[in-house]
Design a protein around this motif. Structure first.
Motif, short mmCIF file in Angstrom:
data_model
loop_
_atom_site.label_atom_id
_atom_site.label_comp_id
_atom_site.label_asym_id
_atom_site.label_seq_id
_atom_site.Cartn_x
_atom_site.Cartn_y
_atom_site.Cartn_z
N GLN A 75 0.81 -1.21 0.00
CA GLN A 75 0.00 0.00 0.00
C GLN A 75 0.85 1.28 0.00
OE1 GLN A 75 -0.47 -2.55 2.15
NE2 GLN A 75 -2.29 -3.41 1.14
N LYS B 226 2.86 4.47 -1.01
CA LYS B 226 2.87 5.37 -2.17
C LYS B 226 4.28 5.84 -2.50
CE LYS B 226 -1.85 7.14 -1.66
NZ LYS B 226 -2.69 8.36 -1.55
N PHE B 227 5.16 5.83 -1.48
CA PHE B 227 6.54 6.27 -1.70
C PHE B 227 7.48 5.22 -1.10
CE2 PHE B 227 3.97 10.10 -1.57
CZ PHE B 227 4.41 10.80 -2.68
N GLU C 95 8.10 7.56 -6.01
CA GLU C 95 6.64 7.56 -6.00
C GLU C 95 6.13 6.40 -6.83
OE1 GLU C 95 2.82 10.49 -6.94
OE2 GLU C 95 4.87 11.14 -7.47
N GLU D 200 -0.11 4.38 -9.18
CA GLU D 200 -1.34 4.01 -8.49
C GLU D 200 -1.66 2.53 -8.67
OE1 GLU D 200 -4.45 4.74 -6.00
OE2 GLU D 200 -2.90 6.18 -6.63
N THR E 76 0.25 0.06 -8.54
CA THR E 76 0.94 -0.80 -7.58
C THR E 76 0.19 -0.85 -6.26
OG1 THR E 76 2.32 1.00 -6.74
CG2 THR E 76 3.14 -0.23 -8.64
N ILE E 77 -0.60 0.18 -5.99
CA ILE E 77 -1.35 0.22 -4.73
C ILE E 77 -2.61 -0.62 -4.84
CG2 ILE E 77 -2.55 1.73 -3.10
CD1 ILE E 77 -0.67 3.96 -4.00
N SER E 78 -3.28 -0.53 -6.02
CA SER E 78 -4.54 -1.26 -6.20
C SER E 78 -4.32 -2.69 -6.66
CB SER E 78 -5.43 -0.53 -7.20
OG SER E 78 -4.77 -0.42 -8.45
#
Length: 344
Positions: free
Chosen positions: A14, A16-17, A24, A27, A29-31
Motif C-alpha cells: 500500500q 505510495k513512496f 513515487e 497508483e 501498484t497500490i490497487s
C-alpha cells in the motif's frame, strides 16, 4: 510487499513512496493492477495512402513514462506525422520504471499511379488536321489531358482525337485519390502550316557592276530557304548581300514538309567600259626607223692592238704578277682609247 525499481528496497504493497529513496509508486501498484505500460490504441489515422503521402500515427498508452516512435521521443505529443517513402515498419515503444512494451505498425502504401505509354498517331500534323492520342495508365483515380488552351478530364478513356492549329506541348496527368500524388508525361506535337512569303526585296533596283546589293525577305513556316541562281542556303538568315556582275533575276525558294513557295526579283547592272588590246598584233604592226652604224674603223685598230691575240693566246712563259697586271692595264687603256674615238 513490493520492490522499489530504483533502489530495490522492499516496501509494503500500500506504500505510495519508497521508504528508502522516496520513489513515487504508480497508483496501479497500490490497487494491485499491472505495473507494465498498457497500449490501448496505436494505428495509422489514414485509411489509404501512397508512396509520398504524409500520414499520422495516433496512440493511447497508459502507465508509461516515455513513448517513442522509431526512436523519436513523442511522450509530450498527441500525434506523429511521417512521410511514406516506401513500405516500412514503424515501432511504437512505451516504457516505465518497471517494464517496457512495443508495438510494430506495418506501413503498406498503395501503388502509385503509372503511365505506361502516351503516344500520338504522329508527331507532325498539318494545321487543322486531327491527331489521335493513346495512353495506358494504371492505378489512377483521375486522368487529365492539358494543352496551352484547355484541360480535359479523360479518366474513362484511353484515347482521344483532337485538332491543333499551332505547335503544342500536351501533358497527360494521372492522379491518385490524394491529388498531391500524381505522375505525368509530356509530348510535343509540331503543327505544319503552308509556307508563306510575305515579301522579297532588294535595297537597290539598279547598281554599277561589282557594287553590293542587300536582299531581304519575310517568310513564315519555312524549314529551308534558298537563293537561286547562286544556290545559297539562307535558312537561318533574314538578309544576304550579293554582287551581281550582270543583270540577274534572283529567286527565293522556301519549303517545308508540306508546301513550297517562290518569289523573284531582278537587279539591273550597269557594266563598266572595257578596252581589249592585242599586244602581239600591235607590236607586229609597228614600223621602226632604220639604224645604220658604221664600225669599219674598228678592224685596223683592233688588229694593231693585237686584242684578239691577247684574248685567245696564253703567254708562253711565266710572267711575274706585277708585270702581268701592268701589261693588262696598258692593253685595256689602248682598247678604251680606240673605242672612245669620235665618229667622222
Amino acid at each position: 510487499m513490493k520492490q522499489c525499481p530504483k533502489c530495490n528496497t522492499e516496501n509494503p504493497k500500500q506504500a505510495k513512496f519508497c521508504r528508502h529513496c522516496r520513489y513515487e509508486f504508480p497508483e496501479a501498484t497500490i490497487s494491485g493492477g499491472s505495473l507494465s505500460p498498457i497500449v490501448h490504441l496505436c494505428k495509422v489515422r489514414e485509411d489509404k495512402y501512397w508512396i509520398g503521402s504524409i500520414i499520422h500515427i495516433d496512440w493511447q498508452i497508459d502507465n508509461a513514462n516515455t513513448v517513442t516512435i522509431n526512436g523519436f521521443d513523442v511522450t509530450s505529443l498527441d500525434e506523429y506525422e511521417i512521410k511514406v517513402d516506401k513500405a516500412m515498419t514503424v515501432t511504437v515503444k512505451a516504457e516505465n520504471d518497471y517494464d517496457q512494451i512495443s508495438k510494430d505498425l506495418r506501413l503498406s502504401p498503395k501503388p502509385l499511379p503509372s503511365i505506361l505509354s502516351f503516344v500520338p498517331s504522329t508527331y507532325q500534323v498539318q494545321a487543322g488536321n486531327e491527331i489521335k492520342l493513346r495512353w495506358d495508365v494504371r492505378n489512377a483515380i483521375r486522368i487529365t489531358l492539358s494543352s496551352s488552351k484547355v484541360t480535359k478530364d479523360v479518366s474513362n478513356k484511353n484515347y482521344i482525337k483532337i485538332s491543333l492549329d499551332r505547335d503544342e506541348q500536351l501533358n497527360l496527368t494521372a492522379y491518385a485519390e490524394d491529388d498531391n500524388i500524381y505522375v505525368d508525361k509530356t509530348i510535343d506535337i509540331r503543327v505544319l502550316a503552308p509556307v508563306v512569303i510575305h515579301g522579297f526585296y532588294a535595297d537597290k533596283d539598279v547598281v554599277v557592276e561589282s557594287d553590293k546589293v542587300t536582299l531581304r525577305w519575310n517568310i513564315e513556316n519555312a524549314d529551308s530557304i534558298m537563293i537561286e541562281p547562286i544556290m545559297k542556303d539562307v535558312t537561318r538568315l533574314s538578309s544576304f548581300q550579293v554582287s551581281p556582275a550582270r543583270t540577274t533575276e534572283y529567286r527565293l525558294v522556301a519549303s517545308n514538309m508540306i508546301s513550297r513557295a517562290e518569289a523573284s526579283l531582278s537587279v539591273g547592272v550597269r557594266t563598266l567600259p572595257k578596252i581589249d588590246i592585242n599586244l602581239g598584233e600591235t607590236f607586229a604592226k609597228m614600223e621602226l626607223p632604220p639604224c645604220n652604224v658604221d664600225l669599219s674603223f674598228l678592224s685596223d685598230s683592233i688588229k694593231e692592238a693585237d686584242v684578239d691575240v691577247w684574248m685567245t693566246t696564253a703567254p708562253s712563259k711565266t710572267i711575274e704578277k706585277n708585270i702581268w697586271k701592268e701589261k693588262i692595264s696598258r692593253k685595256w687603256k689602248e682598247i678604251a682609247s680606240i673605242f672612245g674615238r669620235p665618229k667622222h
